[in-house]
Design a protein around this motif. Structure first.
Motif, PDB file in Angstrom:
ATOM      1  N   TRP A  98      13.899  -1.511 -13.346  1.00 49.57           N
ATOM      2  CA  TRP A  98      14.102  -0.935 -14.266  1.00 49.57           C
ATOM      3  C   TRP A  98      14.064   0.572 -14.224  1.00 49.57           C
ATOM      4  O   TRP A  98      15.407   1.236 -14.720  1.00 49.57           O
ATOM      5  N   LEU A  99      13.878   1.177 -13.804  1.00 46.11           N
ATOM      6  CA  LEU A  99      14.064   3.214 -12.892  1.00 46.11           C
ATOM      7  C   LEU A  99      15.541   2.889 -12.596  1.00 46.11           C
ATOM      8  O   LEU A  99      16.194   4.032 -12.887  1.00 46.11           O
ATOM      9  N   GLU A 100      15.957   2.015 -11.679  1.00 45.45           N
ATOM     10  CA  GLU A 100      17.192   2.046 -11.134  1.00 45.45           C
ATOM     11  C   GLU A 100      18.115   1.847 -11.799  1.00 45.45           C
ATOM     12  O   GLU A 100      19.626   2.810 -11.809  1.00 45.45           O
ATOM     13  N   ASP A 101      18.042   0.981 -13.626  1.00 43.45           N
ATOM     14  CA  ASP A 101      18.199   0.859 -14.313  1.00 43.45           C
ATOM     15  C   ASP A 101      18.698   2.327 -15.091  1.00 43.45           C
ATOM     16  O   ASP A 101      19.743   2.493 -15.641  1.00 43.45           O
ATOM     17  N   SER A 102      17.641   3.047 -15.011  1.00 47.77           N
ATOM     18  CA  SER A 102      18.059   3.829 -15.990  1.00 47.77           C
ATOM     19  C   SER A 102      18.763   5.123 -15.744  1.00 47.77           C
ATOM     20  O   SER A 102      18.351   5.767 -14.140  1.00 47.77           O
ATOM     21  N   GLU A 103      19.461   6.081 -16.186  1.00 44.52           N
ATOM     22  CA  GLU A 103      20.400   7.447 -15.402  1.00 44.52           C
ATOM     23  C   GLU A 103      19.330   8.667 -15.632  1.00 44.52           C
ATOM     24  O   GLU A 103      19.958   9.887 -13.968  1.00 44.52           O
ATOM     25  N   THR A 104      17.750   8.622 -16.027  1.00 44.94           N
ATOM     26  CA  THR A 104      17.222   9.751 -15.763  1.00 44.94           C
ATOM     27  C   THR A 104      16.272   9.641 -15.226  1.00 44.94           C
ATOM     28  O   THR A 104      15.616  10.488 -14.590  1.00 44.94           O
ATOM     29  N   ALA A 105      15.897   8.195 -14.034  1.00 38.40           N
ATOM     30  CA  ALA A 105      14.704   7.899 -13.119  1.00 38.40           C
ATOM     31  C   ALA A 105      15.539   8.602 -12.091  1.00 38.40           C
ATOM     32  O   ALA A 105      16.090   9.335 -11.237  1.00 38.40           O
ATOM     33  N   GLN A 106      13.895   9.413 -10.985  1.00 40.28           N
ATOM     34  CA  GLN A 106      14.248   9.894  -9.779  1.00 40.28           C
ATOM     35  C   GLN A 106      14.225   9.273  -8.717  1.00 40.28           C
ATOM     36  O   GLN A 106      13.711   7.880  -8.733  1.00 40.28           O
ATOM     37  N   GLN A 107      14.928   9.489  -7.823  1.00 42.13           N
ATOM     38  CA  GLN A 107      14.416   8.770  -6.389  1.00 42.13           C
ATOM     39  C   GLN A 107      13.430   8.091  -6.070  1.00 42.13           C
ATOM     40  O   GLN A 107      12.628   7.045  -5.684  1.00 42.13           O
ATOM     41  N   SER A 108      12.344   9.239  -6.143  1.00 45.33           N
ATOM     42  CA  SER A 108      11.094   9.336  -5.849  1.00 45.33           C
ATOM     43  C   SER A 108      10.277   8.523  -6.452  1.00 45.33           C
ATOM     44  O   SER A 108       9.347   7.868  -6.306  1.00 45.33           O
ATOM     45  N   ASP A 109      10.917   7.853  -7.671  1.00 45.81           N
ATOM     46  CA  ASP A 109       9.750   7.256  -8.344  1.00 45.81           C
ATOM     47  C   ASP A 109      10.230   6.358  -8.827  1.00 45.81           C
ATOM     48  O   ASP A 109       8.751   4.748  -7.970  1.00 45.81           O
ATOM     49  N   ILE A 110      11.254   5.740  -8.375  1.00 47.75           N
ATOM     50  CA  ILE A 110      12.064   4.602  -7.819  1.00 47.75           C
ATOM     51  C   ILE A 110      11.345   3.527  -6.113  1.00 47.75           C
ATOM     52  O   ILE A 110      11.066   2.733  -6.307  1.00 47.75           O
ATOM     53  N   ALA A 111      11.893   5.056  -5.260  1.00 46.61           N
ATOM     54  CA  ALA A 111      11.002   4.535  -3.840  1.00 46.61           C
ATOM     55  C   ALA A 111       9.400   4.119  -4.128  1.00 46.61           C
ATOM     56  O   ALA A 111       8.953   3.334  -3.013  1.00 46.61           O
ATOM     57  N   HIS A 112       8.457   5.136  -4.351  1.00 48.02           N
ATOM     58  CA  HIS A 112       7.348   4.878  -4.894  1.00 48.02           C
ATOM     59  C   HIS A 112       6.982   3.250  -5.653  1.00 48.02           C
ATOM     60  O   HIS A 112       6.040   2.223  -4.915  1.00 48.02           O
ATOM     61  N   TYR A 113       7.868   2.925  -7.080  1.00 44.67           N
ATOM     62  CA  TYR A 113       6.914   0.717  -7.088  1.00 44.67           C
ATOM     63  C   TYR A 113       7.716  -0.085  -6.040  1.00 44.67           C
ATOM     64  O   TYR A 113       7.195  -0.769  -6.129  1.00 44.67           O
ATOM     65  N   TYR A 114       8.957   0.546  -5.401  1.00 45.85           N
ATOM     66  CA  TYR A 114       8.542  -0.435  -4.389  1.00 45.85           C
ATOM     67  C   TYR A 114       8.194  -0.556  -3.519  1.00 45.85           C
ATOM     68  O   TYR A 114       7.934  -1.514  -3.130  1.00 45.85           O
ATOM     69  N   GLY A 115       7.936   0.375  -3.070  1.00 43.59           N
ATOM     70  CA  GLY A 115       6.764   1.175  -2.337  1.00 43.59           C
ATOM     71  C   GLY A 115       5.228  -0.231  -2.164  1.00 43.59           C
ATOM     72  O   GLY A 115       4.810  -1.119  -1.517  1.00 43.59           O
ATOM     73  N   ILE A 116       4.678  -0.074  -3.579  1.00 45.68           N
ATOM     74  CA  ILE A 116       4.283  -0.548  -4.477  1.00 45.68           C
ATOM     75  C   ILE A 116       3.847  -2.324  -3.691  1.00 45.68           C
ATOM     76  O   ILE A 116       2.787  -3.018  -3.742  1.00 45.68           O
ATOM     77  N   ALA A 117       4.874  -2.462  -4.102  1.00 40.31           N
ATOM     78  CA  ALA A 117       5.121  -4.141  -4.452  1.00 40.31           C
ATOM     79  C   ALA A 117       5.836  -4.232  -3.149  1.00 40.31           C
ATOM     80  O   ALA A 117       4.999  -5.025  -2.358  1.00 40.31           O
ATOM     81  N   ALA A 118       5.960  -3.700  -2.156  1.00 39.89           N
ATOM     82  CA  ALA A 118       6.492  -3.983  -0.939  1.00 39.89           C
ATOM     83  C   ALA A 118       5.265  -4.496   0.218  1.00 39.89           C
ATOM     84  O   ALA A 118       4.631  -4.838   0.878  1.00 39.89           O
ATOM     85  N   ALA A 119       3.727  -3.021  -0.770  1.00 38.59           N
ATOM     86  CA  ALA A 119       2.209  -2.880  -0.475  1.00 38.59           C
ATOM     87  C   ALA A 119       1.729  -4.549  -0.064  1.00 38.59           C
ATOM     88  O   ALA A 119       0.792  -4.482   0.438  1.00 38.59           O
ATOM     89  N   THR A 120       2.422  -5.070  -1.115  1.00 36.80           N
ATOM     90  CA  THR A 120       1.436  -6.877  -1.680  1.00 36.80           C
ATOM     91  C   THR A 120       2.386  -7.907  -0.860  1.00 36.80           C
ATOM     92  O   THR A 120       2.081  -8.654  -1.259  1.00 36.80           O
ATOM     93  N   GLY A 121       3.285  -7.010  -0.050  1.00 35.20           N
ATOM     94  CA  GLY A 121       4.163  -7.814   0.793  1.00 35.20           C
ATOM     95  C   GLY A 121       5.401  -8.704   0.184  1.00 35.20           C
ATOM     96  O   GLY A 121       6.213  -9.911   0.734  1.00 35.20           O
ATOM     97  N   ARG A 122       5.876  -8.130  -1.411  1.00 32.69           N
ATOM     98  CA  ARG A 122       7.424  -8.452  -1.442  1.00 32.69           C
ATOM     99  C   ARG A 122       8.671  -7.967  -0.167  1.00 32.69           C
ATOM    100  O   ARG A 122       8.440  -6.844  -0.644  1.00 32.69           O
ATOM    101  N   LEU A 123       9.404  -8.928   1.060  1.00 34.89           N
ATOM    102  CA  LEU A 123       9.686  -8.643   1.351  1.00 34.89           C
ATOM    103  C   LEU A 123      10.942  -7.642   0.407  1.00 34.89           C
ATOM    104  O   LEU A 123      11.854  -6.693   1.175  1.00 34.89           O
ATOM    105  N   ASN A 124      11.490  -8.686  -0.326  1.00 34.78           N
ATOM    106  CA  ASN A 124      12.532  -8.007  -1.231  1.00 34.78           C
ATOM    107  C   ASN A 124      12.713  -6.386  -1.661  1.00 34.78           C
ATOM    108  O   ASN A 124      13.080  -5.470  -2.084  1.00 34.78           O
ATOM    109  N   ALA A 125      10.961  -6.099  -1.763  1.00 39.25           N
ATOM    110  CA  ALA A 125      10.814  -5.158  -2.127  1.00 39.25           C
ATOM    111  C   ALA A 125      11.350  -3.892  -0.917  1.00 39.25           C
ATOM    112  O   ALA A 125      11.472  -2.920  -1.436  1.00 39.25           O
TER     113      ALA A 125
END
Length: 251
Positions: free
Chosen positions: A85-112
């Motif tokens: 959702w953040l990636e589709d937002s024009e105002t989102a910070q890259q840091s926030d996008i990376a942070h939430y993909y990081g949370i997902a990746a830490a739970t074992g989600r390869l696509n994240a």
């Protein structure tokens, strides 16, 4: 020759570990579960979030604020969806996008994890807070230690560029100490090339480079052996210059 060796080393990083394991899992598809995350709606603190998560898992829309709250509690699926959702937002910070993909990746989600690397490749290090940078660096290195070839490739790339995490030389050395097989060979070649490209190398540096090249030369991979063979003349030349006396240099 330096450019050729560098290109080959980066290419080798993408195939690291494949020959080490009897598993059929491709190195690029190795996952790491660093935290359990939320695995049941009953783990959430309020009925509102419990109902929202049930709706989310059933494919129904929920409020963005609810999605973020669930993600912040460690739900990998919610974190992935919120990052998208953040990636589709024009105002989102890259840091926030990376942070939430990081949370997902830490739970074992390869696509994240793959999306995390894409985000890190395009992030301005100045926009990445140190605390968040440390967490994301830890995730990337955890995947690299597990043998994920995209993570190994990223670690080498990030050390060369010295971004987004800054200098990670000691971390890469530690990774090599824990690695084996083609992963160790790829990292060894990278570290050897880094030393040889630095004209200020010391005798100890060259001794380390020699050990790195020897490690790679003993690989079962013919491609790895080829790169090691290409680096050997460069090492010999550097050792020869190092052994020259000041008088001989002046002549």
């Amino acid at each position: 020759m330096f450019k050729l060796a560098t290109a080959l080393i980066l290419g080798l990083a993408t195939s690291a570990v494949a020959q080490d394991s009897d598993d059929a899992i491709e190195p690029s598809r190795i996952t790491v579960k660093m935290m359990p995350g939320i695995t049941s709606s009953a783990q959430l603190p309020t009925q509102e979030l419990i109902d929202a998560r049930k709706s989310l898992t059933q494919g129904r829309r929920i409020y963005t604020s609810q999605l973020r709250q669930i993600a912040d509690l460690g739900d990998g699926f919610a974190a992935l969806k919120f990052a998208e959702w953040l990636e589709d937002s024009e105002t989102a910070q890259q840091s926030d996008i990376a942070h939430y993909y990081g949370i997902a990746a830490a739970t074992g989600r390869l696509n994240a994890f793959n999306r995390l690397l894409d985000a890190l490749d395009h992030i301005d290090p100045a926009e990445l807070p140190r605390a968040r940078s440390n967490v994301l660096e830890g995730i990337v290195f955890a995947y690299a230690r597990a043998g994920n070839s995209r993570a190994v490739d990223a670690v080498i790339r990030y050390q060369i560029a010295q971004k987004p995490f800054g200098r990670i030389d000691s971390e890469v050395e530690s990774l090599l100490a824990q690695a084996h097989g083609d992963t160790a060979s790829s990292i060894s070649l990278h570290l050897a090339l880094t030393i040889l490209q630095n004209e200020a190398h010391s005798p100890d540096d060259l001794a380390r480079a020699q050990a790195y090249i020897q490690t790679a030369a003993e690989s079962d991979s013919l491609e790895t052996q080829l790169v090691a063979a290409n680096l050997t003349p460069l090492l010999d030349e550097a050792l020869s210059k190092q052994s020259e006396t000041p008088t001989e240099v002046m002549q």
